[in-house]
Design a protein around this motif. Sequence first.
Motif, short mmCIF file in Angstrom:
data_model
loop_
_atom_site.label_atom_id
_atom_site.label_comp_id
_atom_site.label_asym_id
_atom_site.label_seq_id
_atom_site.Cartn_x
_atom_site.Cartn_y
_atom_site.Cartn_z
N ASN A 1 -12.29 10.04 -9.05
CA ASN A 1 -13.27 9.11 -9.64
C ASN A 1 -13.01 8.91 -11.13
OD1 ASN A 1 -16.27 9.95 -7.67
ND2 ASN A 1 -14.53 8.71 -7.21
N ASP A 2 -12.77 10.01 -11.84
CA ASP A 2 -12.54 9.92 -13.30
C ASP A 2 -11.30 9.09 -13.61
OD1 ASP A 2 -14.75 11.45 -13.68
OD2 ASP A 2 -13.69 13.29 -14.22
N LYS A 3 -10.29 9.22 -12.76
CA LYS A 3 -9.02 8.49 -12.99
C LYS A 3 -9.06 7.09 -12.38
CE LYS A 3 -6.97 11.19 -15.56
NZ LYS A 3 -6.54 10.72 -16.88
N GLU B 1 0.87 -1.18 0.00
CA GLU B 1 0.00 0.00 0.00
C GLU B 1 0.91 1.23 0.00
OE1 GLU B 1 -3.35 0.66 3.13
OE2 GLU B 1 -1.62 1.83 3.83
N ILE B 2 0.73 2.11 -0.99
CA ILE B 2 1.53 3.36 -1.01
C ILE B 2 0.56 4.54 -1.00
CG2 ILE B 2 3.40 4.64 -2.12
CD1 ILE B 2 4.31 2.15 -3.51
N THR B 3 0.57 5.26 0.11
CA THR B 3 -0.40 6.35 0.31
C THR B 3 0.26 7.71 0.16
OG1 THR B 3 -1.55 4.97 1.95
CG2 THR B 3 -2.07 7.31 1.97
N LEU B 4 -0.47 8.62 -0.45
CA LEU B 4 0.00 10.00 -0.57
C LEU B 4 -1.02 10.93 0.08
CD1 LEU B 4 2.24 11.76 -2.29
CD2 LEU B 4 0.21 12.37 -3.60
N GLU B 5 -0.59 11.65 1.10
CA GLU B 5 -1.47 12.69 1.66
C GLU B 5 -1.54 13.82 0.66
OE1 GLU B 5 -1.43 12.61 6.50
OE2 GLU B 5 -0.10 14.00 5.50
N SER B 6 -2.74 14.29 0.38
CA SER B 6 -2.88 15.27 -0.69
C SER B 6 -3.82 16.39 -0.31
CB SER B 6 -3.47 14.62 -1.95
OG SER B 6 -3.12 13.27 -2.04
N ASN B 7 -3.50 17.54 -0.85
CA ASN B 7 -4.38 18.68 -0.71
C ASN B 7 -5.29 18.69 -1.94
OD1 ASN B 7 -5.24 21.54 -1.13
ND2 ASN B 7 -4.10 21.77 0.77
N PRO B 8 -6.61 18.95 -1.76
CA PRO B 8 -7.51 18.90 -2.92
C PRO B 8 -7.03 19.70 -4.13
CG PRO B 8 -8.76 19.26 -0.90
CD PRO B 8 -7.31 19.27 -0.51
N MET B 9 -6.45 20.90 -3.89
CA MET B 9 -6.08 21.76 -5.02
C MET B 9 -4.95 21.14 -5.87
SD MET B 9 -8.34 23.80 -4.59
CE MET B 9 -8.18 25.05 -5.86
N ASP B 10 -4.22 20.19 -5.31
CA ASP B 10 -3.11 19.58 -6.06
C ASP B 10 -3.57 18.39 -6.91
OD1 ASP B 10 -1.43 21.34 -4.73
OD2 ASP B 10 -1.11 19.94 -3.07
N LEU B 11 -4.76 17.89 -6.63
CA LEU B 11 -5.17 16.66 -7.31
C LEU B 11 -5.77 16.94 -8.69
CD1 LEU B 11 -6.47 14.43 -4.36
CD2 LEU B 11 -4.34 14.21 -5.67
N THR B 12 -4.90 17.41 -9.58
CA THR B 12 -5.31 17.59 -10.97
C THR B 12 -5.25 16.23 -11.66
OG1 THR B 12 -3.03 17.93 -11.62
CG2 THR B 12 -4.29 19.91 -11.04
N GLU B 13 -5.90 16.12 -12.81
CA GLU B 13 -5.87 14.83 -13.52
C GLU B 13 -4.43 14.46 -13.86
OE1 GLU B 13 -8.55 14.23 -16.66
OE2 GLU B 13 -10.31 14.72 -15.45
N THR B 14 -3.63 15.44 -14.29
CA THR B 14 -2.24 15.14 -14.67
C THR B 14 -1.45 14.60 -13.49
OG1 THR B 14 -2.43 17.13 -16.00
CG2 THR B 14 -0.24 16.16 -15.83
#
Length: 407
Positions: free
Chosen positions: A157-159, A99-112
Amino acid sequence: MENQNKPEKIFESIYVHIPFCEIKCPYCDFNAYSDVDYLTENLINSIEKEIVYWGTLFENQKIKSIFFGGGTPSWIESKYIQNIIKIIKENFNLKKDIEITLESNPMDLTETKIDDYQHSGINRFSVGIQSLNDKTLKFIGRNHNRKGALNALKNLNDKKAKNFSVDIMFGIPYQTVAEIKETVETLIKFNPTHFSSYSFTIEPNTPFHKFVKEKKIKELDEDTYIEIFNTIYSTLKNNNYTNYEISNWSLEGYESIHNSNYWDNKNFLGVGPGAHSYLNEIRFSNIKSPKKYIQHISKIQNNYNSQINNFNEFIKTINFVYDHEIITKDIKQKEYIIFALRKNTGLSKSKFNNEFNENIEKFLPENLNNFIDYNLIKTDDNIIKLTDKGKLLSNELFREILYPSGK
Ligand code: SF4
């Protein structure tokens, strides 16, 4: 290097601390910085060096989980995360189902970026949503709003990112029951596999602490706090999420492997500035300041040798370690009890007695029956569990275990 002289203790989880954030939230007391982006390249190089250092000492460790936390690991360019995973792969054996988890801020989660992360092996995201109410988000100084949060979830969801967790925060001043209900219900529509729900706390030495002292903000009243807590519980429960640990909920089979490792009191390695590790009955942490961490790592030496056969002594020779603590049997036993009580499986007296070859009774508070009478815990001959009400007041019980008033 001589293999037979290396520490043998096994760890299966690695935590990587990335201390950068776009802005420093006024309630946050984590080792996170918003003004040191210029150090990124150097800091990532240093973290990679630290990984190689440990990899040389602990060859062939089989790793079941990696967790990128911070700070905001998603704030930096995705190539850095990719490189770190590559270095970990070169230095350790990664289990197939890691399991490899990345803590993320919503604004950084672009499709790219999501694409990049998925290609580098990230298979779990932990998204710091906190709230979907714009007023609340503004009040706690987050750099995202409802629209940004919903967009991030849509992108996941899209990805087809199947496994992601959302963090929510409750007990924030001025928060309402209706607002938290709407937040949780809307989030569920995006099918997160996991929720972490944290109580908002005023930490010393933060701007919020000052605001409370100056009476510029008022903490939430107790009745609303309890109602909000109960609303989160019932909403998640009614939607098939299991509260497998006090602050954590998951759909079946999606419990966090990495965090469960902590709650099972197992060893782990932490790398990066301020990261904590627990190895060979020693808990230790790295230098917090990113600048100083970089300076110390630049002088790193593989200093494990046959003269040092005591891990405690060895830790003292590592120049980037800031402090360490020996976990005595007594501490270990008390932590075992608290971690077990935090989980929905509860505390098994027989398991404890087997593990430590010692009777658990002397570690339990003398006034345990009071906790039962007040419906805070329930118990049969073997298992002790917190009730839902007990989860709300768990700190009282834990304090009694750590610092018994009657003994
Ligand atoms: S984004 Fe998270 S780690 Fe960064 S300052 Fe805000 S709360 Fe702290």
